[in-house]
Design a protein around this motif. Structure first.
Motif, PDB file in Angstrom:
ATOM      1  N   LEU A 244      54.977   5.903   5.779  1.00 32.31           N
ATOM      2  CA  LEU A 244      53.608   6.178   6.217  1.00 32.31           C
ATOM      3  C   LEU A 244      53.330   7.676   6.214  1.00 32.31           C
ATOM      4  O   LEU A 244      52.269   8.117   5.755  1.00 32.31           O
ATOM      5  CB  LEU A 244      53.377   5.592   7.610  1.00 32.31           C
ATOM      6  CG  LEU A 244      51.992   5.818   8.220  1.00 32.31           C
ATOM      7  CD1 LEU A 244      50.890   5.245   7.329  1.00 32.31           C
ATOM      8  CD2 LEU A 244      51.921   5.219   9.623  1.00 32.31           C
ATOM      9  N   ILE A 247      52.825   8.701   2.431  1.00 35.43           N
ATOM     10  CA  ILE A 247      51.602   8.319   1.725  1.00 35.43           C
ATOM     11  C   ILE A 247      50.380   9.000   2.329  1.00 35.43           C
ATOM     12  O   ILE A 247      49.445   9.358   1.602  1.00 35.43           O
ATOM     13  CB  ILE A 247      51.427   6.786   1.658  1.00 35.43           C
ATOM     14  CG1 ILE A 247      51.287   6.162   3.040  1.00 35.43           C
ATOM     15  CG2 ILE A 247      52.586   6.146   0.896  1.00 35.43           C
ATOM     16  CD1 ILE A 247      51.029   4.648   3.005  1.00 35.43           C
ATOM     17  N   LEU A 248      50.385   9.229   3.648  1.00 37.11           N
ATOM     18  CA  LEU A 248      49.274   9.970   4.248  1.00 37.11           C
ATOM     19  C   LEU A 248      49.306  11.433   3.835  1.00 37.11           C
ATOM     20  O   LEU A 248      48.256  12.037   3.568  1.00 37.11           O
ATOM     21  CB  LEU A 248      49.331   9.854   5.769  1.00 37.11           C
ATOM     22  CG  LEU A 248      48.974   8.493   6.367  1.00 37.11           C
ATOM     23  CD1 LEU A 248      49.200   8.500   7.876  1.00 37.11           C
ATOM     24  CD2 LEU A 248      47.524   8.100   6.049  1.00 37.11           C
ATOM     25  N   LEU A 309      42.167   8.199   8.461  1.00 40.80           N
ATOM     26  CA  LEU A 309      42.130   7.148   7.454  1.00 40.80           C
ATOM     27  C   LEU A 309      40.835   7.209   6.646  1.00 40.80           C
ATOM     28  O   LEU A 309      40.840   7.006   5.426  1.00 40.80           O
ATOM     29  CB  LEU A 309      42.279   5.786   8.129  1.00 40.80           C
ATOM     30  CG  LEU A 309      42.712   4.604   7.264  1.00 40.80           C
ATOM     31  CD1 LEU A 309      44.030   4.872   6.566  1.00 40.80           C
ATOM     32  CD2 LEU A 309      42.820   3.338   8.123  1.00 40.80           C
ATOM     33  N   LEU A 316      43.841   7.198  -0.876  1.00 39.22           N
ATOM     34  CA  LEU A 316      44.727   6.059  -0.625  1.00 39.22           C
ATOM     35  C   LEU A 316      44.363   4.875  -1.519  1.00 39.22           C
ATOM     36  O   LEU A 316      45.243   4.185  -2.047  1.00 39.22           O
ATOM     37  CB  LEU A 316      44.648   5.651   0.848  1.00 39.22           C
ATOM     38  CG  LEU A 316      45.308   6.607   1.844  1.00 39.22           C
ATOM     39  CD1 LEU A 316      44.923   6.245   3.269  1.00 39.22           C
ATOM     40  CD2 LEU A 316      46.838   6.584   1.695  1.00 39.22           C
ATOM     41  N   GLU A 321      47.259   2.308  -1.909  1.00 43.01           N
ATOM     42  CA  GLU A 321      48.032   2.364  -0.666  1.00 43.01           C
ATOM     43  C   GLU A 321      47.172   2.277   0.593  1.00 43.01           C
ATOM     44  O   GLU A 321      47.696   2.427   1.709  1.00 43.01           O
ATOM     45  CB  GLU A 321      48.844   3.670  -0.643  1.00 43.01           C
ATOM     46  CG  GLU A 321      49.881   3.741  -1.751  1.00 43.01           C
ATOM     47  CD  GLU A 321      50.404   5.130  -2.026  1.00 43.01           C
ATOM     48  OE1 GLU A 321      51.233   5.273  -2.945  1.00 43.01           O
ATOM     49  OE2 GLU A 321      49.974   6.091  -1.333  1.00 43.01           O
ATOM     50  N   HIS A 322      45.884   1.998   0.468  1.00 42.63           N
ATOM     51  CA  HIS A 322      45.018   2.008   1.642  1.00 42.63           C
ATOM     52  C   HIS A 322      45.370   0.877   2.608  1.00 42.63           C
ATOM     53  O   HIS A 322      45.491   1.097   3.828  1.00 42.63           O
ATOM     54  CB  HIS A 322      43.552   1.908   1.225  1.00 42.63           C
ATOM     55  CG  HIS A 322      42.600   2.085   2.377  1.00 42.63           C
ATOM     56  ND1 HIS A 322      42.154   1.030   3.137  1.00 42.63           N
ATOM     57  CD2 HIS A 322      42.026   3.207   2.905  1.00 42.63           C
ATOM     58  CE1 HIS A 322      41.344   1.483   4.076  1.00 42.63           C
ATOM     59  NE2 HIS A 322      41.248   2.798   3.951  1.00 42.63           N
ATOM     60  N   ALA A 325      48.665   1.693   4.368  1.00 46.50           N
ATOM     61  CA  ALA A 325      48.499   2.712   5.407  1.00 46.50           C
ATOM     62  C   ALA A 325      47.804   2.141   6.628  1.00 46.50           C
ATOM     63  O   ALA A 325      48.211   2.390   7.774  1.00 46.50           O
ATOM     64  CB  ALA A 325      47.712   3.900   4.856  1.00 46.50           C
TER      65      ALA A 325
END
Length: 372
Positions: A244, A247-248, A309, A316, A321-322, A325
């Protein structure tokens, strides 16, 4: 939107399985490590009670997750051969200090000599995310754009409530330790890489830093690689937590690159408000109020993560990947970060819990999330 490459460095504590006492056996553990993923590597850290796994350069979350898992498994097996356990914790949990630690080699010895007791009890373990950028000036401009969001990443990663058996009352004791050093916190704004280097060189000349490769800023242009390095996170309890963060972090860099292409400037942040935002994340993790250092206002942790987000949403989604996440953030808000899990385990159960949760078991990328 094109997504940059990324990679992760995770630092771990080596500890006695019976009481969590840090064990200075890094060289033995590193000598026992088996085969790693292509491009991955393991290293010693500041203390001989710590080891690091660095992934190779990755392009997808699935590839990165696989390397994170393989690295943790390889180090945990090597630790077992050396009679200890591998713990993903930002600070030691055992009440006893290690004894008989060998003299640190080379540059680490210089750091010990330079900072005295500030470094003597520093066994902090972090998670560093590298994200590829085109050039050094772009890296500096990206770091300017990241500053607002770094405290939220810290809160999301918080995994160090204890200091050698004592509950500190904080969620990231690691960050509290780190902020004792000069050159810590949010990175000062710079207009170019040359200006950034002038500041670093001035800090070295003034004795605040050992060399150009050593600051404690939470993000900076890597001095070794063509990347922006985010060094804000405690080492997460699980592979899912590390994934996490990665990816963020990559989504934040991709968003900053897109904003730079549009001519959008990074918002100014008052240094005191920046420090307040880092402190709130250090103190509360996801259990209380965080601080938006741009708007100069407090906001609940869930709202801060919702804004993060939204800000990174296009990047993302471009990476597929949204949903991943979103799911992992919801799990962190529901179950708590590593710091909350450590407190729930309590002094008698925290070592066994950490040893079990550090080693990966269930995949984060379940069927139905890939490519979304």
């Amino acid at each position: 939107m094109d997504m940059p490459t990324f990679g992760v460095e995770e630092e771990f504590l080596l500890a006695a399985p019976e009481d969590g006492r840090p064990m200075p056996v890094a060289d033995e553990v590193l000598g026992n490590v088996g085969r790693l993923a292509d491009g991955a590597a393991v290293h010693r850290e500041l203390r001989a009670t710590q080891v690091e796994h660095a992934t190779g350069v990755c392009t997808t979350a699935a590839q990165l997750e696989d390397q994170l898992r393989r690295g943790r498994l390889a180090l945990s097996r090597a630790a077992a051969e050396a009679g200890c356990v591998l713990l993903a914790t930002g600070s030691p949990v055992g009440a006893l200090r290690c004894s008989g630690e060998p003299v640190p080699p080379d540059r680490y010895a210089r750091i010990d000599a330079h900072y005295g007791d500030l470094a003597a009890d520093y066994e902090a373990c972090g998670c560093h995310v590298h994200v590829g950028v085109p050039d050094a000036d772009t890296a500096v401009a990206v770091v300017n754009h990241l500053a607002r969001w770094l405290p939220a990443l810290l809160a999301l990663s918080a995994n160090s409530p204890f200091d050698r058996g004592r509950d500190t009352g904080l969620h990231s004791w690691r960050m509290a330790l780190q902020t004792r050093f000069p050159g810590s916190g949010l990175t000062p704004h710079a207009s170019s890489h040359a200006e950034h280097l002038r500041l670093v060189d001035s800090l070295v000349e003034c004795g605040a830093l050992v060399d150009r490769e050593q600051t404690f800023w939470l993000a900076w242009p890597s001095p070794r690689w063509p990347t922006v390095e985010l060094r804000v996170a405690d080492v997460p309890l699980t592979v899912e937590g590390a994934l996490l963060q990665a990816i963020l972090s990559r989504a934040l860099v991709a968003t900053a690159l897109a904003d730079l292409d549009k001519g959008i400037k990074a918002p100014a942040i008052d240094p005191q408000l920046g420090s307040a935002a880092v402190w709130a994340a250090t103190r509360h993790g996801l259990t209380g109020t965080l601080v938006d250092p741009v708007r100069a206002r407090p906001l609940p942790a869930a709202d801060a993560l919702a804004e993060l987000l939204r800000h990174t949403g296009p990047a993302l989604r471009a990476a597929g990947e949204h949903e991943l996440a979103q799911r992992l953030i919801q799990a962190a808000l529901r179950d708590g970060t590593g710091s909350a899990v450590q407190r729930k385990a309590g002094p008698d159960g925290v070592v066994a819990m950490l040893a079990a949760r550090t080693v990966p078991r269930v995949r984060a990328l379940q069927a139905g999330t890939r490519g979304q």
